[in-house]
Design a protein around this motif. Structure first.
Motif, short mmCIF file in Angstrom:
data_model
loop_
_atom_site.label_atom_id
_atom_site.label_comp_id
_atom_site.label_asym_id
_atom_site.label_seq_id
_atom_site.Cartn_x
_atom_site.Cartn_y
_atom_site.Cartn_z
N ARG A 1 -6.51 11.34 -1.09
CA ARG A 1 -6.18 11.42 0.34
C ARG A 1 -5.62 10.08 0.84
NH1 ARG A 1 -9.85 13.24 5.57
NH2 ARG A 1 -8.08 13.24 7.01
N THR A 2 -6.16 8.98 0.34
CA THR A 2 -5.64 7.66 0.71
C THR A 2 -4.18 7.51 0.31
OG1 THR A 2 -7.87 6.74 0.39
CG2 THR A 2 -6.06 5.16 0.50
N LEU A 3 -3.82 8.13 -0.83
CA LEU A 3 -2.44 8.05 -1.33
C LEU A 3 -1.55 9.13 -0.74
CD1 LEU A 3 -3.17 7.30 -5.11
CD2 LEU A 3 -2.64 5.69 -3.30
N LYS A 4 -1.98 9.69 0.40
CA LYS A 4 -1.19 10.67 1.17
C LYS A 4 -1.00 11.99 0.42
CE LYS A 4 -0.19 7.62 4.48
NZ LYS A 4 -0.96 6.48 3.99
N GLY A 5 -1.97 12.35 -0.42
CA GLY A 5 -1.90 13.63 -1.12
C GLY A 5 -2.40 14.76 -0.22
N HIS A 6 -1.93 15.99 -0.44
CA HIS A 6 -2.30 17.13 0.41
C HIS A 6 -2.87 18.30 -0.39
CE1 HIS A 6 -0.34 15.10 3.71
NE2 HIS A 6 0.79 15.00 3.00
N ARG A 7 -2.51 18.44 -1.66
CA ARG A 7 -2.93 19.62 -2.44
C ARG A 7 -4.26 19.34 -3.14
NH1 ARG A 7 2.33 20.45 -5.98
NH2 ARG A 7 2.07 18.20 -6.08
N TRP A 8 -5.34 19.35 -2.37
CA TRP A 8 -6.62 18.91 -2.92
C TRP A 8 -7.16 19.86 -3.99
CZ3 TRP A 8 -11.31 21.41 -2.84
CH2 TRP A 8 -11.44 22.51 -1.97
N LYS A 9 -6.87 21.16 -3.88
CA LYS A 9 -7.38 22.11 -4.88
C LYS A 9 -6.74 21.86 -6.24
CE LYS A 9 -8.43 25.75 -1.53
NZ LYS A 9 -8.06 27.09 -1.04
N LYS A 10 -5.44 21.64 -6.22
CA LYS A 10 -4.74 21.34 -7.47
C LYS A 10 -5.21 20.00 -8.04
CE LYS A 10 -0.10 21.21 -9.49
NZ LYS A 10 1.35 21.22 -9.23
N GLY A 11 -5.44 19.04 -7.13
CA GLY A 11 -5.94 17.72 -7.56
C GLY A 11 -7.31 17.82 -8.20
N PHE B 1 0.82 -1.22 0.00
CA PHE B 1 0.00 0.00 0.00
C PHE B 1 0.86 1.27 0.00
CE2 PHE B 1 -2.89 -3.18 1.90
CZ PHE B 1 -3.89 -3.12 0.94
N ARG B 2 2.13 1.12 -0.42
CA ARG B 2 3.00 2.29 -0.54
C ARG B 2 2.48 3.18 -1.68
NH1 ARG B 2 7.73 3.08 1.50
NH2 ARG B 2 8.04 0.87 1.98
N PRO B 3 2.27 4.47 -1.43
CA PRO B 3 1.73 5.34 -2.50
C PRO B 3 2.62 5.33 -3.74
CG PRO B 3 1.63 6.45 -0.38
CD PRO B 3 2.42 5.19 -0.16
N PRO B 4 2.01 5.34 -4.92
CA PRO B 4 2.78 5.28 -6.16
C PRO B 4 3.34 6.66 -6.53
CG PRO B 4 0.48 5.44 -6.68
CD PRO B 4 0.57 5.41 -5.18
N GLN B 5 4.11 6.68 -7.63
CA GLN B 5 4.52 7.96 -8.19
C GLN B 5 3.32 8.67 -8.79
OE1 GLN B 5 7.70 6.61 -10.92
NE2 GLN B 5 9.04 8.04 -9.82
N TYR B 6 3.35 9.98 -8.80
CA TYR B 6 2.31 10.82 -9.41
C TYR B 6 0.90 10.44 -8.93
CZ TYR B 6 6.37 11.15 -12.49
OH TYR B 6 7.64 11.28 -12.97
#
Length: 642
Positions: free
Chosen positions: A402-412, A335-340
């Motif tokens: 969010r599950t993949l440890k992302g933080h920039r939700w507006k850009k996403g 469950f390690r987050p992938p690239q990009y």
């Protein structure tokens, strides 16, 4: 389109608010009753050719024009299809015969085509253009009688009657070009049963045409715009010489026949296909093969998994003597987050958007609510639904990000709303520039393009942001094992674990389940046929979902057994492997079925095919990804991990 919305307030309420009312109708909703000698308006839709894939409006050629040209207000789907519905000078009265009448004849003088007009007409005829007219919303058809029994006795020959949509503009013979300048309209009416002392009403139930080419010298005309057709086969066809001016008459005749066909069944003639059995055989074959293989694969995986889980969950003393191997070995990295992660979640969000849109469109069409008689309704509904499904796409993308440890939700969210639609819009805009250069009616007008951009940024973008906001705030997916801080080294992989080999292996089963239906869809798109078998298409779609899910689970299981935990991107790519076979089939179809030789038609074909392949890859990749993700979470939740 609007009548469809009126009929479906419960399912497409938002669409009905945005569409015009009172245009075309769905079968069984709004029949038009005619009295004796009521005018039946003949309208022109467009000119089409499967050789050029460039539709043109009716008056792009020098046909006779009425005193005032009136274009019908069209919905979005009609505009995108290149329809430009316009009135014509044909005077047709209900149940009133016309032997022969001359169009646009001034003082009994023939129409003179200039050299430029003659060259254009000759070019369109040589490109196999068809003319499409409608009467009471029924498209004109040319009857083709094919003899299926080749006995010497003519009485034993069985006629197989088929209908060709529209009529040929003309024909070529020994390097000479001839124009169909006389149209024999055959209209069929159904007389409605009424009580006594009531005037009979009629409904149009079929519209046929027999196009003829008759030389100017063989037509006899009078001052009242009437004409006399030559008897028998004594006449010669009307030749169009592209190097000089040509004189000719445009004439037509009208014949009415009573029919037992009821109004509700009047489209059956146009939609009847002689090869419905092929669909049934295809469906049965697909169901048997897919479920047989799915059963085998499921049995193998379930038995293997049970054995694996039983071994992994044995008591500690036995476990200590065993060397850990297989998919449990990568539990700390699976469950390690992938690239990009932002791009991955954005593409999967667009895939969810496509999935919801396609499922609803096929289901609604299967119920008969998007009939071919509602011209442009299917495409309009698909466009609006894709916009409104942005809320679901945004929600799924936000939660996964969010599950993949992302933080920039507006850009996403912005990436989700613009990545796939931006690629589609960019390709369509480039292709549209080429179509504009050809002055085709298939070119999307600038106001429509602005309206589409407003829909994209005014409806889809805010809805994606809304869905993404709530998805990102929601609890992320619960992964059953913790991720190690230091990544595990991946052993060298066998040749068959190569990504391209995986695409080839994973794509063959879903493609095999749907390639028969793909042929009919391609025929509808590229050869101007009607596609209406949405019941079959719905079954094929279900089979496609099942087969994609099964294959995806098998591929991710093999990958994890090979101790390769980088499954996120690989599974998304491999699950969409059937899109590669769709591309190969599209090339095969282009070479073997279509007679396209020019650059711009070829560019249009492969440009739109690229969009279809991209969309299909997103759809199948998303289905496979979520099936594999659920599977991976299930199996790691079932083992005891210290």
């Amino acid at each position: 389109m609007a009548a469809v919305m009126d009929w479906l307030p419960w399912s497409l309420l938002l669409l009905s608010l945005t569409c015009d009312t009172g245009a075309f109708y769905v079968p069984g909703v709004a029949p038009i009753n005619f009295h004796q000698n009521d005018p039946v308006e003949i309208k022109a839709v467009k000119l089409t050719s499967s050789r050029t894939q460039l539709p043109y409006e009716y008056y792009s050629l020098p046909f006779c024009q009425p005193s005032k040209i009136t274009y019908k207000a069209e919905n979005l789907g009609e505009v995108l299809r290149g329809d430009r519905i316009v009135n014509t000078p044909f005077q047709v009265l209900m149940n009133s015969e016309k032997k022969c009448e001359v169009l646009c004849s001034q003082s009994n003088k023939p129409v003179i085509l200039t050299v430029e007009q003659s060259r254009l007409v000759a070019e369109r005829i040589s490109e196999d253009y068809y003319v499409h007219l409608i009467a009471d919303n029924l498209p004109v058809a040319t009857r083709l009688e094919l003899y299926s029994n080749r006995d010497s006795d003519d009485k034993k020959k069985e006629k197989d009657v088929q209908f060709e949509h529209g009529y040929r503009l003309g024909f070529t013979d020994v390097n000479k070009i001839y124009l169909h300048n006389h149209l024999s309209f055959i209209l069929y009416y159904h007389r409605e049963d009424l009580e006594e002392d009531q005037e009979h009403t009629y409904r149009v139930v079929r519209f046929e045409v027999i196009p003829q080419s008759i030389r100017l010298e063989d037509l006899k005309t009078d001052e009242k715009s009437s004409c006399t057709l030559p008897e028998g086969t004594n006449s010669s066809p009307q030749e169009i010489d592209p190097t000089k001016e040509n004189q000719l008459y445009f004439t037509y005749s009208v014949h009415w026949e009573e029919s037992d066909i009821k109004w509700a069944s009047r489209w059956d003639t146009y939609l009847t296909m002689s090869d419905v059995q092929i669909h049934w055989f295809s469906i049965i074959n697909s169901v048997v093969v897919v479920f047989f293989l799915s059963g085998i694969l499921s049995m193998i995986i379930i038995r293997t998994l049970r054995k694996d889980i039983a071994n992994y969950n044995k008591e500690d003393d036995i476990e200590d003597t065993m060397e850990e191997s297989g998919w449990k070995l990568v539990h700390g990295d699976v469950f390690r987050p992938p690239q990009y992660p932002m791009i991955l979640s954005s593409l999967l969000g667009s895939g969810i958007q496509l999935f919801c849109m396609i499922l609803i469109v096929i289901f609604v069409a299967m119920l008969g609510m998007l009939s071919p008689s509602s011209r442009g309704a299917l495409m309009t509904t698909a466009c609006f639904l894709f916009m409104f499904m942005g809320v679901f796409g945004g929600f799924s993308a936000g939660r996964l990000y969010r599950t993949l440890k992302g933080h920039r939700w507006k850009k996403g969210a912005f990436c989700t709303a613009t990545l796939y639609p931006g690629v589609v819009f960019g390709i369509c805009f480039v292709l549209n520039c080429f179509i504009w250069g050809k002055h085709s009616s298939g070119a999307v007008p600038f106001p429509t393009m602005v309206a589409l951009l407003c829909m994209w940024f005014g409806i889809s973008l805010p809805l994606v942001y809304l869905g993404y906001y709530f998805g990102f705030r929601k609890q992320p997916y619960d992964n059953p094992v913790r991720t190690n801080q230091i990544p595990r080294q991946i052993p060298e992989q066998r040749w068959y674990m190569n990504r391209f080999v995986g695409i080839l292996m994973a794509g063959i089963l879903p493609f095999g389940a749907m390639f028969i239906e793909l042929f009919f869809i391609f025929s509808a798109i590229w050869e101007n046929q009607f596609y209406y078998l949405f019941g079959f298409l719905f079954l094929v779609f279900i089979i496609l979902v099942v087969s994609c899910s099964q294959i995806s689970i098998v591929m991710v299981y093999f990958q994890l057994c090979a101790e390769d935990y980088r499954w996120w991107w690989r599974n998304f790519l491999v699950s969409g492997g059937s899109a590669f076979y769709v591309l190969v089939y599209a090339i095969f179809y282009f070479v073997n079925k279509l007679d396209i030789v020019e650059f711009i038609p070829s560019l249009l074909y492969f440009g739109y095919t690229a969009l279809m392949v991209l969309s299909f890859w997103l759809l199948t990749g998303t289905i496979g990804f979520y099936a594999a993700y659920m599977f991976v979470r299930k199996i790691y939740a079932a083992v005891k991990i210290d």
